[in-house]
Design a protein around this motif. Structure first.
Motif, PDB file in Angstrom:
ATOM      1  N   GLY A  90       0.845  -1.305  -0.156  1.00  0.00           N
ATOM      2  CA  GLY A  90      -0.043  -0.095   0.018  1.00  0.00           C
ATOM      3  C   GLY A  90       0.835   1.388   0.028  1.00  0.00           C
ATOM      4  N   ASN A  91       2.017   1.264  -0.391  1.00  0.00           N
ATOM      5  CA  ASN A  91       2.990   2.324  -0.247  1.00  0.00           C
ATOM      6  C   ASN A  91       2.795   3.327  -1.548  1.00  0.00           C
ATOM      7  N   GLY A  92       1.941   2.886  -2.541  1.00  0.00           N
ATOM      8  CA  GLY A  92       1.908   4.012  -3.584  1.00  0.00           C
ATOM      9  C   GLY A  92       3.152   3.991  -4.421  1.00  0.00           C
ATOM     10  N   VAL A  93       4.015   2.911  -4.736  1.00  0.00           N
ATOM     11  CA  VAL A  93       5.062   3.060  -5.471  1.00  0.00           C
ATOM     12  C   VAL A  93       4.834   3.512  -7.025  1.00  0.00           C
ATOM     13  N   ASP A 116      13.511   2.919 -18.708  1.00  0.00           N
ATOM     14  CA  ASP A 116      14.258   2.918 -17.563  1.00  0.00           C
ATOM     15  C   ASP A 116      14.666   4.247 -17.326  1.00  0.00           C
ATOM     16  N   PRO A 117      14.444   4.844 -15.972  1.00  0.00           N
ATOM     17  CA  PRO A 117      13.600   4.314 -15.030  1.00  0.00           C
ATOM     18  C   PRO A 117      12.055   4.280 -15.360  1.00  0.00           C
ATOM     19  N   CYS A 118      11.096   3.468 -14.710  1.00  0.00           N
ATOM     20  CA  CYS A 118       9.994   3.422 -15.061  1.00  0.00           C
ATOM     21  C   CYS A 118       9.208   4.546 -14.234  1.00  0.00           C
ATOM     22  N   ASP A 119       8.719   5.736 -14.593  1.00  0.00           N
ATOM     23  CA  ASP A 119       8.102   6.551 -13.694  1.00  0.00           C
ATOM     24  C   ASP A 119       6.807   6.855 -14.265  1.00  0.00           C
ATOM     25  N   GLY A 120       6.147   7.919 -13.863  1.00  0.00           N
ATOM     26  CA  GLY A 120       4.728   8.216 -14.256  1.00  0.00           C
ATOM     27  C   GLY A 120       4.647   8.596 -15.769  1.00  0.00           C
ATOM     28  N   ASP A 121       5.613   8.958 -16.355  1.00  0.00           N
ATOM     29  CA  ASP A 121       5.529   9.125 -17.821  1.00  0.00           C
ATOM     30  C   ASP A 121       5.513   8.306 -18.703  1.00  0.00           C
ATOM     31  N   HIS A 122       5.580   7.094 -18.506  1.00  0.00           N
ATOM     32  CA  HIS A 122       5.468   5.873 -19.673  1.00  0.00           C
ATOM     33  C   HIS A 122       4.435   5.059 -19.400  1.00  0.00           C
ATOM     34  N   GLY A 123       3.551   4.998 -18.582  1.00  0.00           N
ATOM     35  CA  GLY A 123       2.472   4.152 -18.086  1.00  0.00           C
ATOM     36  C   GLY A 123       2.682   2.790 -17.901  1.00  0.00           C
ATOM     37  N   CYS A 124       4.115   2.785 -17.386  1.00  0.00           N
ATOM     38  CA  CYS A 124       4.690   1.330 -17.237  1.00  0.00           C
ATOM     39  C   CYS A 124       4.640   0.880 -15.914  1.00  0.00           C
ATOM     40  N   ILE A 125       3.919   1.561 -15.034  1.00  0.00           N
ATOM     41  CA  ILE A 125       3.692   1.193 -13.578  1.00  0.00           C
ATOM     42  C   ILE A 125       2.075   1.521 -13.556  1.00  0.00           C
ATOM     43  N   MET A 126       1.442   0.648 -12.829  1.00  0.00           N
ATOM     44  CA  MET A 126      -0.047   0.800 -12.831  1.00  0.00           C
ATOM     45  C   MET A 126      -0.676  -0.018 -11.404  1.00  0.00           C
ATOM     46  N   ASP A 130      -3.676  -6.550  -6.048  1.00  0.00           N
ATOM     47  CA  ASP A 130      -2.841  -6.871  -4.825  1.00  0.00           C
ATOM     48  C   ASP A 130      -1.742  -6.088  -4.771  1.00  0.00           C
ATOM     49  N   GLY A 131      -1.637  -4.877  -5.380  1.00  0.00           N
ATOM     50  CA  GLY A 131      -0.376  -4.066  -5.252  1.00  0.00           C
ATOM     51  C   GLY A 131      -0.197  -3.223  -6.425  1.00  0.00           C
ATOM     52  N   GLU A 154      16.416  -6.874 -10.644  1.00  0.00           N
ATOM     53  CA  GLU A 154      16.322  -5.908  -9.614  1.00  0.00           C
ATOM     54  C   GLU A 154      15.818  -4.376  -9.883  1.00  0.00           C
ATOM     55  N   SER A 155      15.057  -3.940  -9.090  1.00  0.00           N
ATOM     56  CA  SER A 155      14.223  -2.528  -9.019  1.00  0.00           C
ATOM     57  C   SER A 155      14.578  -1.937  -7.841  1.00  0.00           C
ATOM     58  N   LYS A 156      14.778  -0.711  -8.140  1.00  0.00           N
ATOM     59  CA  LYS A 156      15.270   0.209  -6.880  1.00  0.00           C
ATOM     60  C   LYS A 156      14.338   1.595  -6.921  1.00  0.00           C
ATOM     61  N   ASP A 157      14.203   2.154  -5.772  1.00  0.00           N
ATOM     62  CA  ASP A 157      13.247   3.246  -5.903  1.00  0.00           C
ATOM     63  C   ASP A 157      14.498   4.482  -6.095  1.00  0.00           C
ATOM     64  N   ALA A 158      14.120   5.729  -5.903  1.00  0.00           N
ATOM     65  CA  ALA A 158      14.954   6.812  -6.311  1.00  0.00           C
ATOM     66  C   ALA A 158      16.061   6.997  -5.569  1.00  0.00           C
ATOM     67  N   ASN A 159      16.023   6.397  -4.162  1.00  0.00           N
ATOM     68  CA  ASN A 159      17.335   6.518  -3.389  1.00  0.00           C
ATOM     69  C   ASN A 159      18.033   5.334  -3.277  1.00  0.00           C
ATOM     70  N   ASP A 160      18.077   4.332  -4.317  1.00  0.00           N
ATOM     71  CA  ASP A 160      18.617   3.339  -4.350  1.00  0.00           C
ATOM     72  C   ASP A 160      18.415   2.096  -3.390  1.00  0.00           C
ATOM     73  N   GLN A 161      17.269   2.214  -2.706  1.00  0.00           N
ATOM     74  CA  GLN A 161      16.760   1.241  -1.973  1.00  0.00           C
ATOM     75  C   GLN A 161      16.123  -0.089  -2.713  1.00  0.00           C
ATOM     76  N   ASN A 162      16.529  -1.076  -2.313  1.00  0.00           N
ATOM     77  CA  ASN A 162      16.109  -2.479  -3.331  1.00  0.00           C
ATOM     78  C   ASN A 162      14.573  -2.383  -2.828  1.00  0.00           C
ATOM     79  N   LEU A 163      13.828  -2.880  -3.920  1.00  0.00           N
ATOM     80  CA  LEU A 163      12.418  -2.982  -4.057  1.00  0.00           C
ATOM     81  C   LEU A 163      12.044  -4.264  -4.267  1.00  0.00           C
ATOM     82  N   ILE A 164      12.569  -4.872  -5.450  1.00  0.00           N
ATOM     83  CA  ILE A 164      12.126  -6.068  -6.174  1.00  0.00           C
ATOM     84  C   ILE A 164      13.732  -6.806  -6.431  1.00  0.00           C
TER      85      ILE A 164
END
Ligand SMILES: *[C@@H]1O[C@H](CO)[C@@H](O)[C@H](O)[C@H]1NC(C)=O
Ligand SMILES: *[C@@H]1O[C@H](CO)[C@@H](O)[C@H](O)[C@H]1NC(C)=O
Length: 174
Positions: A90-93, A116-126, A130-131, A154-164
């Motif tokens: 529920g973190n709204g990644v 890459d990166p996948c952000d709001g501009d490409h419709g690549c995340i929805m 379940d998440g 591997e996928s990370k957030d903008a702060n280089d934290q591992n997400l996946i």
């Protein structure tokens, strides 16, 4: 007397509310569990390396275009669409920086991913039931060796934290 009756009915009302809440909670978690099971049955098998890389989120479903059995056969010079679902608690990644590598005989080479990166501009995340879900294209470089190996995603957030983190066996073909 009237006050006592009110009190009595209010108590009954509260008990009904509580029971209702518990029941809907149970139904919700049962539905969630059933849905997760359903997704896992439809998913391509993969190795989840989330725990070994301290990644925050668990992958619930993986699809690789035109791959139904492992190892995934990948032709050189092909661009292949990968779709992943994961539970972001529920973190709204809304941002994913991908780091994808081919692993052949313990040698890792960087894979080219778009977008890459996948952000709001490409419709690549929805959003998914379940998440979250994302898609990305991986390019099978002509210089890759024609042999069995794996794709480490591997996928990370903008702060280089591992997400996946997940890994799937592949075989490169000509
Ligand atoms: C690679 O794929 C592109 C686009 O599909 C094509 O134009 C090109 O000729 C291919 N190169 C080789 C070496 O097959
Ligand atoms: C393919 O691999 C070569 C050699 O590693 C590299 O120079 C080139 O940039 C790669 N092409 C793409 C599209 O990643």
């Amino acid at each position: 007397m009237r006050g006592a009756y009110m009190d009595y009915y209010l108590k009954i009302f509260l008990v009904i509310c509580a029971v209702h809440q518990i029941t809907s909670g149970v139904i919700k978690s049962t539905t969630d569990a059933a849905y997760k099971k359903y997704l896992s049955l439809r998913s391509l098998p993969f190795e989840d390396c989330a725990s070994s890389t301290s990644s925050l989120y668990q992958v619930s479903y993986l699809d690789i275009e035109s791959c139904t059995t492992l190892p995934c056969s990948m032709a050189r010079n092909a661009t292949i669409k990968v779709t992943v679902r994961f539970d972001d608690n529920g973190n709204g990644v809304s941002f994913l920086k991908h780091e994808v590598r081919w692993v052949f005989n313990y040698i890792k080479t960087q894979a080219a991913i778009t977008p890459d990166p996948c952000d709001g501009d490409h419709g690549c995340i929805m959003s998914a039931t379940d998440g979250k879900a994302y898609w990305a294209n991986v390019f099978v470089n002509n210089t890759l060796p024609v042999m069995k190996g794996s794709m480490l995603w591997e996928s990370k957030d903008a702060n280089d934290q591992n997400l996946i983190c997940f890994q799937v066996p592949v075989v490169i073909t000509v």
